[in-house]
Design a protein around this motif. Sequence first.
Motif, PDB file in Angstrom:
ATOM      1  N   CYS A  12       0.846  -1.189   0.000  1.00 32.45           N
ATOM      2  CA  CYS A  12       0.000   0.000   0.000  1.00 32.45           C
ATOM      3  C   CYS A  12       0.887   1.247   0.000  1.00 32.45           C
ATOM      4  O   CYS A  12       2.097   1.175   0.251  1.00 32.45           O
ATOM      5  N   LYS A  13       0.281   2.381  -0.280  1.00 37.74           N
ATOM      6  CA  LYS A  13       1.009   3.649  -0.312  1.00 37.74           C
ATOM      7  C   LYS A  13       0.031   4.785  -0.068  1.00 37.74           C
ATOM      8  O   LYS A  13      -1.180   4.625  -0.180  1.00 37.74           O
ATOM      9  N   LEU A  33      -5.177   6.435   1.241  1.00 43.58           N
ATOM     10  CA  LEU A  33      -4.424   5.192   1.316  1.00 43.58           C
ATOM     11  C   LEU A  33      -4.851   4.294   0.159  1.00 43.58           C
ATOM     12  O   LEU A  33      -6.030   3.965   0.020  1.00 43.58           O
ATOM     13  N   ALA A  35      -4.146   0.736  -2.134  1.00 41.58           N
ATOM     14  CA  ALA A  35      -3.514  -0.582  -2.171  1.00 41.58           C
ATOM     15  C   ALA A  35      -2.736  -0.744  -3.478  1.00 41.58           C
ATOM     16  O   ALA A  35      -3.116  -0.204  -4.517  1.00 41.58           O
ATOM     17  N   LYS A  36      -1.646  -1.484  -3.412  1.00 39.09           N
ATOM     18  CA  LYS A  36      -0.860  -1.780  -4.614  1.00 39.09           C
ATOM     19  C   LYS A  36      -1.420  -3.061  -5.246  1.00 39.09           C
ATOM     20  O   LYS A  36      -0.945  -4.167  -4.990  1.00 39.09           O
ATOM     21  N   MET A  93      -3.088  -6.784   4.119  1.00 41.82           N
ATOM     22  CA  MET A  93      -2.313  -5.656   3.600  1.00 41.82           C
ATOM     23  C   MET A  93      -1.212  -5.269   4.574  1.00 41.82           C
ATOM     24  O   MET A  93      -1.368  -5.400   5.797  1.00 41.82           O
ATOM     25  N   PRO A  96       0.305   0.524   6.773  1.00 43.40           N
ATOM     26  CA  PRO A  96       0.536   1.733   5.977  1.00 43.40           C
ATOM     27  C   PRO A  96       1.866   2.394   6.324  1.00 43.40           C
ATOM     28  O   PRO A  96       2.306   2.363   7.490  1.00 43.40           O
ATOM     29  N   LEU A 114     -10.748  -1.338  -0.938  1.00 41.14           N
ATOM     30  CA  LEU A 114      -9.877  -0.172  -0.836  1.00 41.14           C
ATOM     31  C   LEU A 114      -9.468   0.230  -2.248  1.00 41.14           C
ATOM     32  O   LEU A 114      -9.338  -0.610  -3.136  1.00 41.14           O
TER      33      LEU A 114
END
Length: 453
Positions: A12-13, A33, A35-36, A93, A96, A114
């Motif tokens: 995540c980023k 936030l 998710a990748k 996940m 963060p 998300l």
Amino acid sequence: MTLPDGKKTVGCKWVFTVKYNSDGSIERYKARLVAKGFTQTYGIDYSETFAPVAKLNTVRILLSVAANLDWPLHQLDVKNAFLNGDLEEEVYMDIPPGFEDRFGSNVCKLNKSLYGLKQSPRAWFEKFTQSMKKQGYVQGQADHTLFTKFSQDGKVVVLIVYVDDIVLTGNDTVEMGRVKEKLAADFEIKDLGSMRYFLGMEVARSKDGIVVSQQKYIIDLLKETGMSGCRPADTPMDPNAKLWEKDIAFSVSVVSQFMHSPFEEHLEAIYRILRYLKATPGKGLFFRKTNERNVSIFTDADWAGSITDRRSTSGYCAYVWGNLVTWRSKKQGVVARSSAEAEFRAMAQGICEGLWIHRVLEELKMKIELPLKLYSDSKAAISIAHNPVQHDKTKHIEIDRHFIKEKLDVGIIRLPFVTSSQQTADILTKSLARPTFEHLIGKLGMTDIYAPT
């Protein structure tokens, strides 16, 4: 929680954005936030990802109906739509960024979708569909993003959704207010009032009808490409050009065919399209009030028009209650051995579109005059459609021939002849000189409300 055995985490980023006011000042800063999703694995933390979005063709059908029946058009926006979806899979996940020291080696288990997850669009749409069905709305089959609810006195509310943008119309004002309240109870909804700007389309309304244009999009496109100061062109294509001979509805897709190996002439062709847009940034479709309650389709083909492979180009445009709602220009998949064959294939495509429009109107319980009229300027193709005799000229198009003949026999369609000079779909198959081009543009119902009077 700790990560269970056999499971993996999704990265995540943080994504930071700035929202500006209309005067250019900063309204607020926003952090989200995300998710990748590219780190997900099929079958482990996601399965199905498909989620339908509203067809623009359906939106234009609704605009034609609303213009003719004086229905209001309201627009709603769902804030943080993807956060409402329920996850069916177990998704874990990473902590963060910035919170690793606080939570150590623990991971997050996601119960809600998300932004960034591959299944988020599907999870959101399923949640929205459940909410609409709970309120008694019926989901459309011709377009799954269309929802309708009919009252006992025959009134109707129609709702169509494109991800988080909702258009609401109909003649049951009480139910329209009620559905807004119920949606606001289930989701965070922003009422944008009357429809003004939807999916890049600017919507203007008067007592005469509705005009849809893309002036802002075109101006932004010209700025982005450095063409704001270019010399305008009166047509999108040079009638004498032999690179490809299609109009703006097909020119962009044809240029795309050369993306793997572009040359200078292809770039010049793109510049010509932009120069035409510079001349007509405010031109758009006019949905007017009419007394017509029929569906008309014009089909045409440019036989062997492509100089690269001699394939033909099919074109059709369809009108609902007197207003243009759908169109298409597409190169045929195989080489046609005669102009009648090319026209016949275009005719089959036009009929398919007409049948889909008929189905949408049936789901809206709108009045439809049958048979649907499909206009062609090819007497040979019309003759083949009516003639059951099989011979060498029709063996290679037998499926299309049987399909068209079946619809003729049951009275769903009729094939009136139209002269080439009145064939509206001609603009979708070849480049035209300015007088002919402007004549057909007028028949398409295009107008420029920003032009000086």
